[in-house]
Design an enzyme around this catalytic site. Structure first.
Site, PDB file in Angstrom:
ATOM      1  N   ASN A  88       0.855  -1.185   0.000  1.00  0.00           N
ATOM      2  CA  ASN A  88       0.000   0.000   0.000  1.00  0.00           C
ATOM      3  C   ASN A  88       0.892   1.236   0.000  1.00  0.00           C
ATOM      4  O   ASN A  88       1.827   1.334   0.807  1.00  0.00           O
ATOM      5  CB  ASN A  88      -0.911  -0.001   1.232  1.00  0.00           C
ATOM      6  CG  ASN A  88      -1.924  -1.135   1.193  1.00  0.00           C
ATOM      7  OD1 ASN A  88      -2.445  -1.473   0.130  1.00  0.00           O
ATOM      8  ND2 ASN A  88      -2.203  -1.730   2.345  1.00  0.00           N
ATOM      9  N   HIS A 101       6.594  -1.594   3.539  1.00  0.00           N
ATOM     10  CA  HIS A 101       6.402  -2.997   3.931  1.00  0.00           C
ATOM     11  C   HIS A 101       5.645  -3.736   2.851  1.00  0.00           C
ATOM     12  O   HIS A 101       4.816  -3.170   2.156  1.00  0.00           O
ATOM     13  CB  HIS A 101       5.673  -3.108   5.273  1.00  0.00           C
ATOM     14  CG  HIS A 101       4.413  -2.299   5.359  1.00  0.00           C
ATOM     15  ND1 HIS A 101       4.422  -0.932   5.561  1.00  0.00           N
ATOM     16  CD2 HIS A 101       3.110  -2.651   5.240  1.00  0.00           C
ATOM     17  CE1 HIS A 101       3.185  -0.479   5.582  1.00  0.00           C
ATOM     18  NE2 HIS A 101       2.359  -1.489   5.375  1.00  0.00           N
TER      19      HIS A 101
END
Ligand code: 5GP
Length: 115
Positions: A88, A101
């Site tokens: 994201n 991440h």
């Protein structure tokens, strides 16, 4: 890239927040997501603080490739033959922690397109 990483993942990297690491090497660590969205939900994060994929540059090309390969290795170690890797980028895309991440999500059927 910033030096002062006050995100929750910065705290995990510094062991200020205790988290069971399921993998670590000189470039990254991986651990289970606190709020798993599937039977397998792992986060792979670089040790280097990069706020988001939007902030990454050519100097991090090898690192980014490494993160993807670690994600695939961990998915297979969890017994998955199909899974989703998600990054994201930006609040409107659902990013809540501003330390790059990779989500590794699997172990149930996953719908496409995502919401
Ligand atoms: P994002 O929404 O930024 O793509 O993903 C951040 C993820 O980090 C979320 O899935 C959230 O559940 C997870 N998360 C947030 N805080 C913690 C924490 O303290 N420990 C762990 N293991 N995961 C966390």
């Amino acid at each position: 890239m910033t030096e002062n990483n006050q995100t929750v993942f910065g705290k995990i990297l510094r062991d200020e927040i205790k988290t069971d690491r399921i993998y670590e090497d000189e470039h990254c660590i991986a651990f289970k997501d606190l709020q798993p969205q599937a039977p397998v939900h792992i986060l792979v994060i670089p040790r280097l603080h990069i706020a988001s994929l939007s902030e990454a540059d050519e100097n991090q090309a090898l690192l980014l490739g490494h993160l993807l390969l670690v994600a695939a290795k961990l998915a297979k170690m969890q017994g998955l033959i199909a899974w989703r890797t998600v990054i994201n980028t930006g609040a409107e895309a659902g990013q809540t922690v501003f330390h790059l991440h990779i989500h590794v999500i699997g172990g149930r059927p996953l719908l496409w397109p995502p919401g």
